[in-house]
Structures are given as structure tokens and as C-alpha cells.
Design a protein around this motif. Structure first.
Motif, short mmCIF file in Angstrom:
data_model
loop_
_atom_site.label_atom_id
_atom_site.label_comp_id
_atom_site.label_asym_id
_atom_site.label_seq_id
_atom_site.Cartn_x
_atom_site.Cartn_y
_atom_site.Cartn_z
N ARG A 4 1.02 -0.89 -0.03
CA ARG A 4 0.50 0.25 -0.23
C ARG A 4 1.12 1.21 -0.06
N ARG A 5 0.71 2.52 -0.63
CA ARG A 5 1.74 3.07 -0.93
C ARG A 5 0.81 4.71 -0.42
N PRO A 6 1.21 4.63 1.80
CA PRO A 6 0.60 5.62 2.03
C PRO A 6 0.97 7.65 1.65
N THR A 7 -0.36 8.28 1.58
CA THR A 7 -0.23 9.51 0.58
C THR A 7 -0.19 10.26 2.55
N GLU A 8 -0.41 11.22 2.31
CA GLU A 8 -0.58 12.38 3.17
C GLU A 8 -1.84 12.18 3.61
N GLN A 9 -2.56 12.40 2.76
CA GLN A 9 -3.84 12.20 3.45
C GLN A 9 -4.13 10.34 4.82
N SER A 10 -3.83 8.82 3.68
CA SER A 10 -4.19 7.83 4.22
C SER A 10 -3.32 8.39 5.66
N GLU A 11 -1.99 9.12 5.44
CA GLU A 11 -1.31 8.79 6.74
C GLU A 11 -1.50 9.84 8.10
N ALA A 12 -2.94 10.34 7.66
CA ALA A 12 -3.59 11.56 8.56
C ALA A 12 -4.67 10.83 9.13
N HIS A 13 -5.37 9.71 8.60
CA HIS A 13 -6.08 8.93 8.80
C HIS A 13 -5.76 8.37 9.84
N THR A 14 -4.59 7.48 9.62
CA THR A 14 -3.73 6.45 9.89
C THR A 14 -3.27 6.80 11.35
N GLY A 15 -2.98 8.40 11.59
CA GLY A 15 -2.63 8.73 12.91
C GLY A 15 -3.73 9.11 13.65
N ARG A 16 -4.97 9.81 13.68
CA ARG A 16 -5.92 10.31 13.99
C ARG A 16 -6.32 8.37 14.59
N ILE A 17 -6.87 7.79 13.65
CA ILE A 17 -7.42 6.18 14.13
C ILE A 17 -6.25 5.72 15.26
N ILE A 18 -4.85 6.36 15.58
CA ILE A 18 -3.95 5.10 16.20
C ILE A 18 -4.06 6.22 17.80
N LEU A 19 -4.05 7.40 17.49
CA LEU A 19 -5.21 7.98 18.69
C LEU A 19 -5.37 7.68 19.51
N ILE A 20 -6.77 7.41 19.01
CA ILE A 20 -8.61 7.45 19.25
C ILE A 20 -8.12 5.66 19.73
N SER A 21 -7.30 4.94 19.13
CA SER A 21 -7.39 3.95 19.82
C SER A 21 -6.33 3.62 20.54
N LEU A 22 -5.44 4.30 21.21
CA LEU A 22 -4.71 4.21 21.82
C LEU A 22 -5.35 4.96 23.53
N VAL A 23 -6.30 6.39 23.11
CA VAL A 23 -7.47 6.12 24.47
C VAL A 23 -8.31 5.82 24.90
N ALA A 24 -8.74 4.56 23.93
CA ALA A 24 -9.28 3.45 24.03
C ALA A 24 -8.93 2.67 25.05
N ALA A 25 -7.13 1.42 24.60
CA ALA A 25 -6.32 1.16 25.32
C ALA A 25 -5.74 1.54 26.80
N LEU A 26 -6.01 3.01 27.03
CA LEU A 26 -5.72 3.08 27.78
C LEU A 26 -7.00 2.73 28.88
N GLY A 27 -7.83 2.26 29.11
CA GLY A 27 -9.19 0.96 29.83
C GLY A 27 -8.10 -0.58 30.01
N GLY A 28 -7.14 -0.78 29.29
CA GLY A 28 -6.72 -2.00 29.16
C GLY A 28 -5.37 -1.92 30.33
N PHE A 29 -4.45 -0.40 30.29
CA PHE A 29 -3.70 0.31 31.03
C PHE A 29 -4.26 -0.20 32.58
N LEU A 30 -5.38 0.69 32.59
CA LEU A 30 -5.94 0.39 33.37
C LEU A 30 -6.63 -1.07 34.11
N PHE A 31 -7.17 -1.57 33.62
CA PHE A 31 -7.55 -3.43 33.56
C PHE A 31 -5.75 -3.92 34.16
N GLY A 32 -5.01 -3.61 33.95
CA GLY A 32 -3.53 -4.59 33.80
C GLY A 32 -2.77 -3.66 35.76
#
Length: 474
Positions: free
Chosen positions: A11-39
Motif C-alpha cells: 500500500r502506498r501511503p499518501t499524506e491523506q492516508s497517513e493523517a487518517h492512520t494517525g487519527r485512528i492510532i490516537l483514538i485507539s490509544l485512548v480506548a486502550a487506556l482502559g487496558g492500562f487500568l485493567f493491568g
């Protein structure tokens, strides 16, 4: 982390796809904070056990209740989290879980008896159970298919980081005060600060949940399609409208799931629900939490001091973190099932070796096994290799599969049932180990090795690959 979560080869990342990837990584990290508290929440009590026993003159069974009450709360929280998430939304459920963590941290730190401590731990367990359900569901429903496995693996990474931070924090607080029973800052006993240390991440989790978007599948199910389209544009980019059509088609066939929707076949539940339940329970039956809850028994048997045993446990938790990073890098390239198979085979071999070594070890005057020379070194290596095999396979991959494998219409509820089963298995393994240890460590590790062998055949027979598939096709 950016390299690990990069767009796959081809897959050839474009600036747009990189922006979308960065966005989903950010919101996934917030969701995964629940896992941090779990541990964090399930491990932070480890540093307080001795002090609690002294402070409250606790009997062993009462102390055991205080330790295990969080696991009981986790099972209850997991059972109801799915229906709560379907009714109020994924992000609101995260906020509720955050509130439970905050209440538990404050109540546990201010506890005046072992009984109210057990209650506050149970409250925290409700939050743990909710987080164990809502985080993988949210990430699976929000992430693009080509990134979903790696992003869902963030849940397990957050869990093992939470365990490490809790153990390290307990050690640092006790060392600063002199012991867990000694006065710390402002004259407050050190063990109370250990519980209070859970407040910052709990608050951060709740605040973060206020700023991440709701799951697009939940929004479509509630008729809020304009909001869902905005979220999908941030995540999927130009393909958002076609993705919305897919979700709409899937959701229209669905309705709010009831327990009756999970029933079917000769054994009560639908086959896919049973597969999820067994998958979740096997993650615990291979004995991973014994390594973290009771590892001092193993290391002291090999000849290490108690303080050295604690240090080895911290090092083992770091190993767990590193191998989880390996899983994140591989899960969308190699797939879910291959990782499970490799992990099962490795765990079966290493646990079988530990069972053999402890089963044939001579006993000292107190009836404890003594491993000398090469046997001790071999046991040390085998135990850490076991953590490696678990860390890149059954640790993170189970949570990935549980977030993906169920059809949309029953996902949250089925995930709740599977997560509850996981917590019940966790409680059973943790509570039974002292009795098994009395029979002999060889028996204990032999049972865990048998579970690992069974997990291999179970994965071969029942687990289907979900790599790259859209959730609507499950």
C-alpha cells in the motif's frame, strides 16, 4: 510505534492516508487506556499485601478475599458491559469505567478495614470488566480492516504496561517510605499511596474518552448517520460513504441483542459464542497469571532472594511488553491463527519442561522444591521463554479475535459473556494455585502444560482466520 503501525507492504501511503492512520492510532490509544487500568488495578495490590495483613491483622482467607474481590467485580462488570455499551455507547461506557476506577482508587486508599477495602476493590473490578469489553469492541468497530489487528493488540500492550507500571510504582513508593507499612508523603502510609497512584491514569482515561468519537457502527445503529459519516471520513477517508452503506446494510438486519440471541445448538449457546468462551478461558488456563502473582515461589526455589525475585518479576513484565510489540508488528502480516499455533506449541514445551523439573526436584527441610545447578538455570530460561510465547500470541491475539469474531448483531453481548468467562477462569487459576502448590509445583505446571496442548488442538480445529476481513463479513 509509528513503524509498527505503518501501512502494510503493497500500500502506498499518501499524506491523506497517513493523517487518517494517525487519527485512528490516537483514538485507539485512548480506548486502550482502559487496558492500562485493567493491568494496573489488578496488579497494584501486590505491593500492599504484607502491609494490609499487618494493618488489619487479617487472616489468610480474608486477605485472599480482598485480593480476589477485584476479579469478582471484573466478571460482573464484563457481563453487563456489553448491554451498557449497546444502550449508552462505547465512549460513555468508557467514562463510566473511568468513574469506577477513580472511586475505587480513592476508597481503597482511604480504607479503614479489610471489608470496605474488598468493596472498593470490587468497584474497581467493575471498571476493569467494563474496560476489558468496551476497548476491544470500540477498536474493532472503528479501525480499518488492514490496521485492525495491530490496533486491537494495543489493548494487550496497555495491559502489560499497566502491570509493569503498577509493580514499579509499588516498588518505588515502598522504597521511598522504607516499607509499604511506613509513613510516606504527608504522613500517609505508603500502601495507601499505592492505591492513590491509580488516580492520574483513571482521570486521564475519562478525559480522553470525552474527546474521541463514538463508534460509527453504534451511531448508525442509533440512526445518527451524519455523525457516523463524519467519523468514517476521519478514519476511512474517501471510502467513507461506501463504508457507511455497508454498515447500514448490516445494522438494518440487526436489533438490540438479547441473551436469547446467543442461544442455539445442543449446548445452549451458538457455536461461535462457545468458541469465544473457550478461547477466553484458555488464555487463563495456561497459567500466565501464576507467573506474575506467584513468581517469587519459582525464583526462590531456584535460589534467588526475595528482593531478587521481585526484580526478576519486573524484568519478566518488561519481556511481556516487548513480545507484545512483536505481536503488534506481526498480527496483520502473519495473521491471528498462526500466532496462536506457534504460541500454543511453545507454551506446551516450556510448561512441560517446568513440570518435569519441579516434579523431579529434591525437597528441602520445609518441603519446598530445590533446583540446583543447571536445573535452576533451565527453569529460569523456560519460564521466561514461556512468557515470550504467551506474550506474542495468546496474550494479545485473544483480545483481537474477541473483538472481531462475532457477528455485528451480537458482538458486544457475546464479547461480554466471553470476557466474563475469562475473569472467572482468572479467578479459578489464581485461587487454586496455592492448593496445587501444596500438591507439588510439578502438578501445577503439568496442568497448565495440558491446557496449552489443548489450546493447540482447539486453535487448529475451531479458530478461523479474520485477518483483513471486514466486520460486516463475520
Amino acid at each position: 510505534m509509528a513503524d509498527i503501525l505503518d501501512v502494510p507492504a503493497g500500500r502506498r501511503p499518501t499524506e491523506q492516508s497517513e493523517a487518517h492512520t494517525g487519527r485512528i492510532i490516537l483514538i485507539s490509544l485512548v480506548a486502550a487506556l482502559g487496558g492500562f487500568l485493567f493491568g494496573f488495578d489488578t496488579s497494584v495490590i501486590n505491593g500492599t499485601v504484607g502491609a494490609l495483613e499487618t494493618q488489619f491483622a487479617a487472616s489468610s482467607w480474608a486477605l485472599g478475599l480482598a485480593v480476589s474481590s477485584a476479579l469478582v467485580g471484573s466478571a460482573i462488570g464484563a457481563l453487563f458491559a456489553g448491554s451498557v455499551a449497546d444502550r449508552f455507547g462505547r465512549t460513555r461506557t468508557m467514562i463510566m469505567a473511568s468513574d469506577l476506577f477513580i472511586i475505587s482508587a480513592l476508597g481503597s486508599g482511604l480504607a479503614f478495614s479489610l471489608w470496605d477495602l474488598s468493596f472498593w476493590r470490587l468497584v474497581g473490578g467493575l471498571g476493569v470488566g467494563a474496560a476489558s469489553v468496551v476497548a476491544p469492541a470500540y477498536i474493532a468497530e472503528s479501525a480499518p480492516a488492514h490496521l485492525r489487528g495491530r490496533l486491537a493488540s494495543l489493548q494487550q500492550l496497555a495491559i502489560v504496561v499497566g502491570i509493569f507500571v503498577a509493580l514499579l510504582g509499588d516498588f518505588a513508593i515502598a522504597r521511598a517510605a522504607g516499607s509499604a507499612s511506613s509513613p510516606g508523603w504527608f504522613g500517609i502510609t505508603a500502601w495507601r499511596w499505592m492505591f492513590f497512584s491509580g488516580l492520574p491514569p483513571a482521570i486521564l482515561y475519562g478525559v480522553g474518552a470525552l474527546f474521541i468519537p463514538e463508534s460509527p457502527r453504534y451511531l448508525v445503529a442509533k440512526g445518527r448517520e451524519e455523525e457516523a459519516l463524519r467519523v468514517l471520513r476521519d478514519i476511512e477517508g474517501d471510502t467513507a460513504p461506501s463504508k457507511l452503506v455497508e454498515i447500514r446494510r448490516s445494522v438494518r438486519q440487526d436489533r438490540r441483542p438479547l441473551l436469547a440471541d446467543l442461544k442455539g445448538g445442543r449446548f445452549g449457546f451458538l457455536p461461535i459464542v462457545w468458541i469465544g468462551i473457550v478461547l477466553a478461558m484458555l488464555q487463563q488456563f495456561v497459567g500466565i497469571n501464576v507467573i506474575f502473582y506467584y513468581s517469587s515461589v519459582l525464583w526462590q526455589a531456584v535460589g534467588y532472594s526475595e528482593q531478587s525475585s521481585l526484580l526478576i518479576t519486573v524484568i519478566t513484565s518488561v519481556t511481556n511488553i516487548l513480545t507484545t510489540l512483536v505481536a503488534i508488528a506481526c498480527v496483520d502480516r502473519l495473521g491471528r491463527k498462526p500466532l496462536l499455533l506457534i504460541g500454543s506449541a511453545g507454551m506446551a514445551l516450556t510448561l512441560g519442561l517446568l513440570a518435569y523439573l519441579f516434579g523431579n526436584a529434591p525437597m528441602d527441610a520445609l518441603g519446598k522444591p530445590v533446583l540446583q545447578g543447571s536445573a535452576g538455570t533451565t527453569a529460569l530460561i523456560a519460564a521466561n521463554l514461556y512468557v515470550v510465547f504467551f506474550g506474542f500470541s495468546w496474550g494479545p491475539v485473544v483480545w483481537v479475535l474477541l473483538g472481531e469474531m462475532f457477528p455485528n448483531r451480537i458482538r458486544a453481548l457475546a464479547l461480554s459473556i466471553a470476557a466474563m468467562a475469562q475473569w472467572v477462569a482468572n479467578f479459578a487459576v489464581s485461587a487454586s494455585f496455592p492448593a496445587l502448590k501444596a500438591l507439588g509445583l510439578g502438578w501445577a505446571y503439568g496442568l497448565y502444560a495440558a491446557a496449552a496442548v489443548f489450546s493447540l488442538f482447539f486453535a487448529i480445529r475451531f479458530i478461523k482466520e479474520t485477518k483483513g476481513r471486514e466486520l460486516e463479513s463475520m
